[in-house]
Scaffold this motif. Sequence first.
Motif, mmCIF file in Angstrom:
data_model
loop_
_atom_site.group_PDB
_atom_site.id
_atom_site.type_symbol
_atom_site.label_atom_id
_atom_site.label_comp_id
_atom_site.label_asym_id
_atom_site.label_seq_id
_atom_site.Cartn_x
_atom_site.Cartn_y
_atom_site.Cartn_z
ATOM 1 N N GLY A 62 -20.913 8.358 13.394
ATOM 2 C CA GLY A 62 -19.496 8.007 13.446
ATOM 3 C C GLY A 62 -18.809 8.394 12.153
ATOM 4 N N SER A 63 -17.677 9.125 12.268
ATOM 5 C CA SER A 63 -17.009 9.639 11.065
ATOM 6 C C SER A 63 -15.639 9.022 10.851
ATOM 7 C CB SER A 63 -16.864 11.154 11.183
ATOM 8 O OG SER A 63 -15.886 11.441 12.172
ATOM 9 N N GLY A 64 -15.491 7.749 11.227
ATOM 10 C CA GLY A 64 -14.265 7.029 10.882
ATOM 11 C C GLY A 64 -14.289 6.728 9.388
ATOM 12 N N PRO A 65 -13.353 5.899 8.932
ATOM 13 C CA PRO A 65 -13.327 5.590 7.494
ATOM 14 C C PRO A 65 -14.635 4.994 6.986
ATOM 15 C CG PRO A 65 -11.785 4.213 8.748
ATOM 16 C CD PRO A 65 -12.225 5.288 9.653
ATOM 17 N N ALA A 66 -15.324 4.208 7.813
ATOM 18 C CA ALA A 66 -16.591 3.618 7.361
ATOM 19 C C ALA A 66 -17.665 4.699 7.222
ATOM 20 C CB ALA A 66 -17.046 2.537 8.338
ATOM 21 N N ARG A 97 -16.653 13.297 18.535
ATOM 22 C CA ARG A 97 -15.481 14.128 18.828
ATOM 23 C C ARG A 97 -15.513 15.418 18.010
ATOM 24 N NH1 ARG A 97 -12.458 9.185 17.667
ATOM 25 N NH2 ARG A 97 -12.295 7.986 19.579
ATOM 26 N N ARG A 98 -14.582 16.316 18.383
ATOM 27 C CA ARG A 98 -14.442 17.542 17.586
ATOM 28 C C ARG A 98 -13.774 17.207 16.244
ATOM 29 N NH1 ARG A 98 -13.126 23.130 19.215
ATOM 30 N NH2 ARG A 98 -13.247 22.395 21.342
ATOM 31 N N GLU A 99 -12.808 16.283 16.304
ATOM 32 C CA GLU A 99 -12.080 15.868 15.099
ATOM 33 C C GLU A 99 -12.854 14.788 14.366
ATOM 34 O OE1 GLU A 99 -9.061 16.732 13.931
ATOM 35 O OE2 GLU A 99 -8.686 18.215 15.501
ATOM 36 N N VAL A 100 -13.004 14.921 13.073
ATOM 37 C CA VAL A 100 -13.585 13.824 12.299
ATOM 38 C C VAL A 100 -12.461 12.866 11.883
ATOM 39 C CG1 VAL A 100 -15.553 15.139 11.409
ATOM 40 C CG2 VAL A 100 -13.379 15.124 10.144
ATOM 41 N N ALA A 142 -3.998 9.882 6.992
ATOM 42 C CA ALA A 142 -4.940 11.016 7.059
ATOM 43 C C ALA A 142 -5.566 11.324 5.706
ATOM 44 C CB ALA A 142 -4.223 12.253 7.604
ATOM 45 N N ARG A 143 -4.919 10.859 4.616
ATOM 46 C CA ARG A 143 -5.482 11.114 3.281
ATOM 47 C C ARG A 143 -6.849 10.456 3.112
ATOM 48 N NH1 ARG A 143 -0.224 10.149 -0.707
ATOM 49 N NH2 ARG A 143 0.888 12.023 -0.074
ATOM 50 N N VAL A 144 -7.092 9.391 3.862
ATOM 51 C CA VAL A 144 -8.405 8.717 3.786
ATOM 52 C C VAL A 144 -9.488 9.697 4.235
ATOM 53 C CG1 VAL A 144 -9.795 6.828 4.762
ATOM 54 C CG2 VAL A 144 -7.400 6.431 4.131
ATOM 55 N N ARG A 145 -9.195 10.421 5.287
ATOM 56 C CA ARG A 145 -10.123 11.435 5.792
ATOM 57 C C ARG A 145 -10.153 12.658 4.885
ATOM 58 N NH1 ARG A 145 -7.328 14.089 10.444
ATOM 59 N NH2 ARG A 145 -6.233 14.975 8.665
ATOM 60 N N LYS A 154 -17.948 19.851 -0.610
ATOM 61 C CA LYS A 154 -18.520 20.482 -1.809
ATOM 62 C C LYS A 154 -19.975 20.112 -2.004
ATOM 63 C CE LYS A 154 -14.194 20.166 -4.331
ATOM 64 N NZ LYS A 154 -13.555 19.676 -5.527
ATOM 65 N N MET A 155 -20.470 19.229 -1.173
ATOM 66 C CA MET A 155 -21.844 18.747 -1.390
ATOM 67 C C MET A 155 -22.823 19.531 -0.520
ATOM 68 S SD MET A 155 -21.217 14.658 -1.358
ATOM 69 C CE MET A 155 -20.393 13.828 -2.707
ATOM 70 N N THR A 156 -23.901 19.925 -1.128
ATOM 71 C CA THR A 156 -24.886 20.675 -0.348
ATOM 72 C C THR A 156 -25.842 19.735 0.376
ATOM 73 O OG1 THR A 156 -26.204 20.770 -2.360
ATOM 74 C CG2 THR A 156 -24.873 22.714 -1.844
ATOM 75 N N ASN A 157 -25.815 18.462 0.012
ATOM 76 C CA ASN A 157 -26.753 17.516 0.629
ATOM 77 C C ASN A 157 -26.121 16.686 1.748
ATOM 78 O OD1 ASN A 157 -25.184 16.346 -1.445
ATOM 79 N ND2 ASN A 157 -26.615 14.643 -1.708
ATOM 80 N N VAL A 158 -24.871 17.013 2.137
ATOM 81 C CA VAL A 158 -24.253 16.294 3.262
ATOM 82 C C VAL A 158 -23.866 17.299 4.346
ATOM 83 C CG1 VAL A 158 -22.406 14.727 3.997
ATOM 84 C CG2 VAL A 158 -23.308 14.571 1.659
ATOM 85 N N GLU A 159 -24.376 17.073 5.539
ATOM 86 C CA GLU A 159 -24.112 17.969 6.671
ATOM 87 C C GLU A 159 -23.279 17.210 7.700
ATOM 88 O OE1 GLU A 159 -24.410 21.650 7.468
ATOM 89 O OE2 GLU A 159 -26.181 21.055 6.290
ATOM 90 N N VAL A 160 -22.215 17.844 8.213
ATOM 91 C CA VAL A 160 -21.382 17.182 9.224
ATOM 92 C C VAL A 160 -21.620 17.849 10.577
ATOM 93 C CG1 VAL A 160 -19.010 16.579 9.891
ATOM 94 C CG2 VAL A 160 -19.631 16.677 7.456
ATOM 95 N N TYR A 161 -21.943 17.040 11.579
ATOM 96 C CA TYR A 161 -22.167 17.551 12.940
ATOM 97 C C TYR A 161 -21.055 17.027 13.838
ATOM 98 C CZ TYR A 161 -26.886 18.413 11.142
ATOM 99 O OH TYR A 161 -27.957 18.824 10.391
#
Length: 689
Positions: free
Chosen positions: A394-398, A419-422, A439-442, A451-458
Amino acid sequence: MRDPRYDILFEPVRLGPLTAKNRFYQVPHCNGGGYRDPSAVAEMRRVKSEGGWGVIFTEQVEIHHTSEITPFIELRLWEEKDMPSFVKMADAIHEHGALAGVELAYPGVNGPNLYSREVPMAPMNMPILTFTSDPVQARAMDRQDIRNLRDWHRQSFRRAKRAGFDILCLYGAHGFGVIQHFLSPRINQRNDEYGGSLKNRARLLAELVSDARDVAGDTCAIAVRLSLDEMAGPDGFTNAELRELVAMHSELPDIWDFAHGTWEACSGTSRFKEEAAQEDLIRGLKQLTPRPVVGVGRFTSADQMVRQVKQGLLDFIGAARPSIADPFLPKKIDAGRSEDIRECIGCNICVTGDMTMGLSRCTQNSSFMEEWRKGWHPERMRKTAPEKKVLVVGSGPAGLSAAHRLGLRGYEVALAEARREVGGRVTLESALPGLSAWARVRDYRMGQIGKMTNVEVYRESQLSPEDVLAFGAQHVCVATGSLWRRDAVARFHLKPVPMAEGVRVLTPDDIMAGVTIAGHVLIYDDDHYYMGGVMAEALLRMGCTVTLATPSVKVSEWATNTLEQGFIQKRLLESGVDIRVSRALMSAARGEAVIGCTYTGREERVACDAVMMVTARVPVDGLLHDLRHLEAAWADHGIESVKAIGDAEAPSSAIAWSTYAGHRYAEELDEPERGDELPFRREIAEILT
Ligand code: ADP
Ligand code: SF4
């Protein structure tokens, strides 16, 4: 490297006998901690010093026990005993080269003295003016009272100077300081030399500044903080009178600091006010005085700041909320890292900490007021991570906040979003009327994660329990959010309300998913924060007729704490919304709903085509429960923990709870259990024997 366009922001500016290293001026702001949490407020300011601010101020400081604003928690400099916390704060501010400012206040007609039980004093005998309409009147000050008031101020100047403060600021803005009360022809209707003409009404101010100079000598600068307009129409202290005053006393203080007349007007939310909203009231003031001028405007854009200086509007960029959301704002501009600025979203959740006597929190900067209590920092994490993989679902604010902070710690992070949108709710809500800044929170978090190489978003990855088990993560963070309820259950009704077959029931989720509707809609708001009013605006835009019923006595009642309630009710009334307060939804049938008076139970019918429920939310926790059922299989898949955070654990109407939950998850992951130990440090009062 710094963009040369922004060099002007880093020019030193002279104020009286001192020089500020740059133009970034953190104006006073409340934080809900004050005298109760002195180390927390000192550390919060130390972090701002580290972040590069040229001037850093305390919050409002009550100078004498005869005027105090209980229940609100600010600072108190009543006696010698109060000194250590002021010394600690001044030292913390100085640590990285900022000048330390102290905002000295005698609240007068704004102080009900509920704690000290002294009889309040004001320019004239009148009821105390507070948010809570306390049953207290102030007596009129006589000449001896004014002499005492000057003595008390002198004592506070001496103490502030001894504590190490560089700028002594006299507070006469927002309706909170006696100087404004004397300036106001509405509050000051005296017949003596302190009332009547502007010169007379400004006499107290002139005397206090002269007293401050006597004490300060050439070691401290003197600032005066005044309202741009009292916001009381022609009867009040107007912008025109302020201009006359500045021209009359152009060299009186070393710095003029201009705020707006009421706190509501000064700290407007992004739903009601743009960045730099006070420009018209500020323009031209600088030309009336040789002294530097400070002003605010929720400034987060470096270009906007440069324009303010270049166009001769301001010498200092005053900032409270932008400095809370990003204490490192000056350093980031200086380092050519403007894209890393965590921009204030203008939600005023920070203000609610003061209004509720809790501890302030910030939607964007979850470390705010946790710098000392928990050792959190806006830019760094306390500990590096063990070599482990975390799956955030889940890619909400939390979820976004957890992924960003876990990434900073050095975990290998996978963030999966159905979803397609995070962005979860912040993406959906930012499309609603007035909420685009959400939207600035996102955007901030996605910018950092990118910028992080250790975080992948699916993206487009709806995970089943089996997917999670097979993923190969040691920790699973379930941040799957919540949905609005459809059955009217919230605070008034704890059981579902009867609904006949065929009634059209909507929730904010439907509107955010693109559902449209025509006709007359009854909004039932038992949530009391922003969503009820926002839904009314969204439905009006669709061409609907809107009735809004709420069990509260006013619309969006909790938004009093974000200083928005009055603006919301005004906007809805002016847009033709039929507002029914003290009314609960009792039942609905096709074509009509029944609402009942919450005092008498008397019922009335409202013809409507649909009912919109803005009530409680239900956590989306199916995945969590399924995973718990599969606990026996966790070890085989290398899973050590599964934890729900944010709305999936317990929904909140405010986004700040979710960003905080994500940050906390990342700080505390793989930490040993604390048992009965409190999860934060706490200061307690000394017991006198
Ligand atoms: P919070 O405020 O707690 O962050 P939100 O409702 O904003 O909650 O975000 C929750 C996000 O989780 C939504 O974007 C939703 O699409 C996503 N989500 C829910 N269930 C799953 C799942 N099983 N797999 C992946 N993403 C999910
Ligand atoms: Fe800005 Fe909201 Fe943070 Fe306050 S709580 S500083 S308004 S983002």
